[in-house]
Each structure stands twice: as C-alpha cells, then as structure tokens.
Design a protein around this motif. Structure first.
Motif, PDB file in Angstrom:
ATOM      1  N   GLU A  93      -4.900   6.218  -1.143  1.00  0.00           N
ATOM      2  CA  GLU A  93      -4.139   4.984  -0.922  1.00  0.00           C
ATOM      3  C   GLU A  93      -4.276   4.068  -2.124  1.00  0.00           C
ATOM      4  O   GLU A  93      -5.383   3.764  -2.569  1.00  0.00           O
ATOM      5  CB  GLU A  93      -4.636   4.262   0.331  1.00  0.00           C
ATOM      6  CG  GLU A  93      -3.868   2.982   0.631  1.00  0.00           C
ATOM      7  CD  GLU A  93      -4.400   2.260   1.850  1.00  0.00           C
ATOM      8  OE1 GLU A  93      -3.945   2.578   2.963  1.00  0.00           O
ATOM      9  OE2 GLU A  93      -5.296   1.396   1.672  1.00  0.00           O
ATOM     10  N   ILE A  97       0.456   5.649  -0.320  1.00  0.00           N
ATOM     11  CA  ILE A  97      -0.463   6.795  -0.304  1.00  0.00           C
ATOM     12  C   ILE A  97       0.168   7.935  -1.111  1.00  0.00           C
ATOM     13  O   ILE A  97       1.279   8.373  -0.798  1.00  0.00           O
ATOM     14  CB  ILE A  97      -0.750   7.251   1.132  1.00  0.00           C
ATOM     15  CG1 ILE A  97      -1.405   6.120   1.928  1.00  0.00           C
ATOM     16  CG2 ILE A  97      -1.666   8.482   1.130  1.00  0.00           C
ATOM     17  CD1 ILE A  97      -1.631   6.440   3.385  1.00  0.00           C
ATOM     18  N   PRO A 126       1.624   7.496   5.857  1.00  0.00           N
ATOM     19  CA  PRO A 126       0.436   6.705   6.175  1.00  0.00           C
ATOM     20  C   PRO A 126      -0.518   7.471   7.066  1.00  0.00           C
ATOM     21  O   PRO A 126      -0.122   8.347   7.843  1.00  0.00           O
ATOM     22  CB  PRO A 126       1.011   5.477   6.895  1.00  0.00           C
ATOM     23  CG  PRO A 126       2.428   5.404   6.432  1.00  0.00           C
ATOM     24  CD  PRO A 126       2.881   6.802   6.209  1.00  0.00           C
ATOM     25  N   GLU A 138       0.843  -1.201   0.000  1.00  0.00           N
ATOM     26  CA  GLU A 138       0.000   0.000   0.000  1.00  0.00           C
ATOM     27  C   GLU A 138       0.878   1.251   0.000  1.00  0.00           C
ATOM     28  O   GLU A 138       1.827   1.352   0.780  1.00  0.00           O
ATOM     29  CB  GLU A 138      -0.917   0.018   1.235  1.00  0.00           C
ATOM     30  CG  GLU A 138      -2.108  -0.927   1.143  1.00  0.00           C
ATOM     31  CD  GLU A 138      -1.730  -2.390   1.218  1.00  0.00           C
ATOM     32  OE1 GLU A 138      -0.798  -2.719   1.996  1.00  0.00           O
ATOM     33  OE2 GLU A 138      -2.322  -3.210   0.488  1.00  0.00           O
ATOM     34  N   SER A 187      -3.536   0.298  -3.364  1.00  0.00           N
ATOM     35  CA  SER A 187      -3.210  -1.070  -2.966  1.00  0.00           C
ATOM     36  C   SER A 187      -2.732  -1.808  -4.208  1.00  0.00           C
ATOM     37  O   SER A 187      -3.510  -2.112  -5.111  1.00  0.00           O
ATOM     38  CB  SER A 187      -4.434  -1.764  -2.360  1.00  0.00           C
ATOM     39  OG  SER A 187      -4.133  -3.093  -1.993  1.00  0.00           O
TER      40      SER A 187
END
Length: 272
Positions: free
Chosen positions: A219, A179, A258, A177, A221
C-alpha cells in the motif's frame, strides 16, 4: 362607586384623592414609553450579540416602572399593596430565571466570536456536521452544509464540542492510498506518481509517499497539499486518483484491489 372606594381605601374617595393617583399612573406610562424608545435607539447601536439582552432588560424595566408607579398611585389612595409587592417579587424571580439562558447564550457567543478557534467564513466539522460557518448569533452557531441546509448548534454546546477547522491555514494536506502488486519497483512507482501529480493544477505541492505491506500487496499512501477548503480538498482528490491510476497503468505497474475487498461465490442449492 362606593363599593370600589371601600375596596381600595375603606372610605369615600374624592376627586382630590383620585387626581394624584391618575397623575402617577400617567407618569408611569410616560416613563415606560421613554424606556421603550430608548431601548429601540440603543438596539440600533449594539451588535447582534447584545440585542437579546438589551431588549430583555428594557422589557423588565418597563414592567417595573409601571408596577412601581401603579403601586405608588394605589398607596396614595390608601390601598394595601402587599399583594403587588409580592407579584413584583415573583415577576423579578421569573425574570432572573429567564435571563439565565440569555446570559449563558451571550457568554458562549462572546467566547466563540472572540477566541481564535474559528470565525464566520471558516469551514468546520462538528460531530457529523461539516460546512461553512455563516453566522454566530447570541444563541447559536449557524453552519451551512453541502446540501444547502443551515444547521443551528447552541453556542453553549459548541464550547464543549471538538471542532475541526479545515480553513485554519493557507494549505491543507490530504492523502490517497493505492495498493500495487508484490514485486513492484517502489522507487520507480513513486517517481511515476510524483510526475503525474506534478501536472495536477489543484495540488499545490507534493508530500511524502509512504509504503506498508498488506495482504493483497504494497500500500502506497500518497500525500499532497491543496487549498484549505472542503470543496478544494474533494477536487484535489478527485483529480489525483485518475492521474495516479492512469500513470501506473501507462508504466505497466499492476494495481491490486484493497485488502478489505473479498470476492465471495454464492452457490445455489442443487435441486433434490
């Protein structure tokens, strides 16, 4: 000698009375020896799962053979062997109780080795134990964890556990992940990431890149496939992260911290 005679038969014993008893005892020891020899030969032919049960049955058979022939010998001498019968019954009862755990372990071990859930060589996770299955004995499943320790988990407990098998297929999927800043061109960011991961040898193929809004940005993924082993997954993630961050930096795409990281300023109390 007369006191011993009276204690056993209540009368004087002769050599003719004692000889058959000695022969019976000798036969008992001989049959017990044959039983032990037979069990040793049989242990070489059976698998590891059956060894404890065969050894236990052979030991019980030896004791019973000796008890029967010793009791028979005492009977020929006119002794009352009621106490011996009681002892044999108690020994048999204790043997049944002792065999229960062995039989349960054998049954659980047989279930683990015959079902297709996992086998020796697979990498699994059981509770907080993660490692390679190196053996499934009659009582425990042996797992070698990453630091070299061997963890033994009872097979009876393994049947009630939730087991995660990492090596069930030829490939396994992992994700990373990242961001990015608000206002980032997401299509461009996805293309940059895909081009970067296409150059990573440890990744066998790329999956989807999903996005969602969080407090500090968007975010992404990033999902990709790699070899199924635990080490292979760790290596793939370790190679993917610098490739992704480097590609985003080269493309001038900002990466946000994060959402669960906060900067807290600690103020020292002023002097009075």
């Amino acid at each position: 000698m007369s006191k011993l005679d009276e204690a056993i038969a209540g009368e004087q014993l002769t050599g003719e009375d004692v000889l058959p008893a000695l022969i019976l005892v000798a036969i008992g020891f001989f049959l017990a020896w044959l039983t032990r020899r037979w069990s040793r030969r049989l242990l070489k032919r059976v698998d590891k799962q059956s060894e404890p049960l065969v050894a236990f049955v052979a030991r019980v058979a030896q004791v019973l053979v000796l008890a029967v022939f010793v009791g028979w010998a005492l009977t020929t001498l006119g002794a009352d062997i009621g106490w011996l019968t009681l002892m044999v019954a108690v020994a048999a009862f204790i043997g049944v109780l002792a065999a229960r755990s062995i039989v349960e372990g054998l049954g659980a071990g047989a279930a683990l080795t015959t079902r297709a859930a996992f086998s020796v060589g697979d990498e699994i996770a059981v509770d907080d134990v993660v490692g390679e299955v190196i053996d499934i004995t009659s009582r425990t499943t042996v797992i070698r964890v990453r630091d070299g320790r061997n963890v033994h988990i009872p097979n009876v407990e393994m049947l009630d556990k939730t087991v995660t098998v990492y090596t069930a297929g030829e490939e396994r999927r992992s994700s990373v992940e990242v961001i990015v800043d608000f206002g980032t061109d997401l299509d461009r960011a996805r293309n940059v990431i895909r081009e970067a991961l296409a150059e990573v040898d440890r990744i066998t193929r790329l999956g989807s890149i999903r996005s969602k809004v969080v407090s500090s940005g968007v975010e992404l993924s990033i999902r990709f496939w790699h070899a199924p082993g635990i080490q292979a997954g760790n290596d793939a993630r370790d190679a993917a992260i610098p490739a992704i961050l480097g590609a985003l930096a080269d493309a001038d795409i900002g990466v946000a911290p994060p959402a669960d990281i906060a900067i807290v300023e600690h103020h020292q109390p002023s002097a009075p």
